[in-house]
Design an enzyme around this catalytic site. Structure first.
Site, PDB file in Angstrom:
ATOM      1  N   GLU A 338       0.828  -1.195   0.000  1.00 20.61           N
ATOM      2  CA  GLU A 338       0.000   0.000   0.000  1.00 20.61           C
ATOM      3  C   GLU A 338       0.866   1.249   0.000  1.00 20.61           C
ATOM      4  O   GLU A 338       1.728   1.429   0.870  1.00 20.61           O
ATOM      5  CB  GLU A 338      -0.920   0.029   1.231  1.00 20.61           C
ATOM      6  N   CYS A 339       0.651   2.108  -0.991  1.00 22.23           N
ATOM      7  CA  CYS A 339       1.274   3.434  -1.074  1.00 22.23           C
ATOM      8  C   CYS A 339       2.805   3.341  -1.070  1.00 22.23           C
ATOM      9  O   CYS A 339       3.405   3.155  -2.118  1.00 22.23           O
ATOM     10  CB  CYS A 339       0.757   4.332   0.048  1.00 22.23           C
ATOM     11  N   ALA A 340       3.458   3.445   0.079  1.00 22.37           N
ATOM     12  CA  ALA A 340       4.908   3.305   0.116  1.00 22.37           C
ATOM     13  C   ALA A 340       5.342   1.964  -0.462  1.00 22.37           C
ATOM     14  O   ALA A 340       6.363   1.871  -1.147  1.00 22.37           O
ATOM     15  CB  ALA A 340       5.417   3.449   1.551  1.00 22.37           C
ATOM     16  N   SER A 433      -1.088  -0.804  -4.515  1.00 21.97           N
ATOM     17  CA  SER A 433      -1.989   0.309  -4.765  1.00 21.97           C
ATOM     18  C   SER A 433      -1.637   1.487  -3.872  1.00 21.97           C
ATOM     19  O   SER A 433      -1.015   1.325  -2.818  1.00 21.97           O
ATOM     20  CB  SER A 433      -3.430  -0.133  -4.489  1.00 21.97           C
TER      21      SER A 433
END
Length: 461
Positions: A338-340, A433
């Site tokens: 997620e993200c990072a 994502s």
């Protein structure tokens, strides 16, 4: 009986909630209380400071991400063994998800909504700069706006002088609200921040500990702790959240090792995530991608959010981890990023080589992407089946650049204005994502992820 709580809220962002809430947690603990710290909303950073002050995990209460029906249960779970809880609000008291009901006074996901669900009183932190007698009108509005929300008192923050405090006390008395504390204007207490808010406590190290200590001393000297304890009220009783019960069925198969990235670059996560992984049959092995190898025998990998753009050089320098990760993914190891985590799986981040699992490049951008998303899964993955609906949250300034390639996309949703948006990737066993999800709101996905890890381990991977 449920654990009494106070909710620390404010008329607007930037009023000093985090300083007061963190200092209050530390001061109550120093006075001998067992304090349970909570944060309203999807914020990952403030709970890190709460955890330092309380010496126990900081947790989130977010009606948008986990649903109304879980708030009391998650509160009961997170406050077990404590005698008081401090819940820090988000933004202004009645602020929350944009585009909600036109009839409910408190927005979805707002501090006011959580306070009403818990039945806990609100202590309003007011930034006193620029306020005089007219403060009475502001407080009258906040005290009467939503009958379901009870203002239990006021803490006056950033007060300029004794005379200023006297005028403001009179304004509070005019509307019948007790003043529980007067905090002087002290610029030296500011905690360093960056593009997404405060620097996480893990990254700030000794300076974070010093900042929490200073907040604790300030609140202990400026706030009537006995009055705060007296203002706290028992919350609405509810059975405690149970990760095993949330999964719906007992774990099957042998326990497996799931690697969880931590350290300064990967600081965004929820305490309930590890608890659900454990309940589903995983032994969680935390490691720091800045310097550690991939944990031995890891059958799956969780790469949470954080600030990899601040540590891109060091992440890139750990080339043995990048190589091992790419090899394990090629062999079929499930990954939840997620993200990072998405950025770490890219080819490059601001020109620094990353793991190269995804054929995309990433860079720091000028625009902040922020908000809740009502998403639908577009592709089957180790966590979700195509067609499943999830509520998540985006919070980043980085962006993907160049040719995105032909990767299957993870999510679709309607953006502000109705435009269709597709985001994220499903690449074999990888789900990556920008969207942050709360595991307590999606327990079935965690169960599926662990079962995928068990299948991978059974192949000898």
């Amino acid at each position: 009986m449920s654990v009494p709580a106070v909710v620390i809220a404010a008329p607007a962002s930037g009023s000093g909630k985090t300083t007061v809430a963190t200092g209050l947690i530390g001061a109550l603990r120093a006075a001998g209380h067992r304090v349970a710290p909570f944060k309203v909303g999807p914020d990952y950073i403030d709970p890190g400071y709460h955890a330092l002050a309380a010496e126990r995990p900081g947790r989130n209460l977010d009606t948008v991400l986990v649903g109304h029906d879980r708030i009391r249960a998650l509160y009961a779970h997170g406050s077990a063994g404590c005698d008081i809880a401090v819940v820090e609000g988000v933004m202004g008291l009645f602020d929350g998800k944009i585009g909600g009901s036109d009839t409910d006074p408190s927005a979805e996901g707002s501090t006011a909504q959580v306070a009403a669900l818990l039945g806990a009183p609100v202590i309003l932190v007011v930034d006193a700069r620029g306020h005089s007698q007219s403060l009475a009108a502001l407080l009258h509005g906040f005290a009467t706006y939503d009958p379901a929300v009870r203002i239990g008192g006021v803490i006056l923050n950033r007060v300029g002088s004794d005379r200023h405090a006297e005028v403001l006390r009179a304004a509070c008395a005019r509307v019948g609200l007790p003043v529980l504390g007067v905090v002087a204007r002290l610029d030296e207490l500011a905690v360093p921040s960056r593009h997404l808010g405060l620097i996480p406590a893990v990254e700030h190290g000794r300076a974070a500990v010093a900042a929490v200590d200073a907040m604790t001393v300030l609140v202990a000297e400026s706030v009537d702790l006995a009055a705060v304890v007296d203002a706290a009220r028992s919350t609405a009783a509810a059975p405690a959240w149970d990760p095993a019960a949330e999964l719906g069925e007992p774990p099957t198969g042998s326990r497996v090792s799931v690697a969880l990235a931590g350290g300064p670059a990967f600081t965004f996560g929820y305490a309930e995530h590890r608890e659900l992984l454990d309940a589903a049959g995983a032994d969680v092995a935390v490691f720091d991608p800045l310097c550690d190898p991939l944990p031995e025998n890891a059958a799956a990998l969780v790469l949470p959010g954080g600030f990899p753009e601040e540590h891109a050089g060091a992440l890139s320098a750990n080339s043995s981890l990048r190589t091992a990760l790419a090899q394990r993914v090629a062999a079929g190891m499930p990954v939840h990023a997620e993200c990072a985590g998405l950025l770490y799986l890219a080819r490059t981040l601001d020109g620094h080589p990353m793991a190269g699992v995804l054929d995309v490049a990433a860079e720091f951008g000028r625009t902040l992407t922020l908000g809740y998303r009502e998403a639908v899964a577009l592709t089957d993955s180790p966590l979700w089946s195509a067609g499943e609906r999830v509520t998540g949250h985006e919070f980043h300034r980085t962006r993907l650049v160049g040719d995105i390639g032909a990767e299957a996309q993870a999510w679709g949703w309607r953006a502000w204005g109705g435009n269709s948006t597709r985001e994220g990737f499903v690449h074999g066993p990888v789900h990556a994502s920008y969207l942050h999800t709360h595991p307590a709101g999606n327990p079935a996905a965690i169960g599926r992820f662990v079962r995928a890890a068990q299948r991978f381990a059974a192949t000898g991977g």
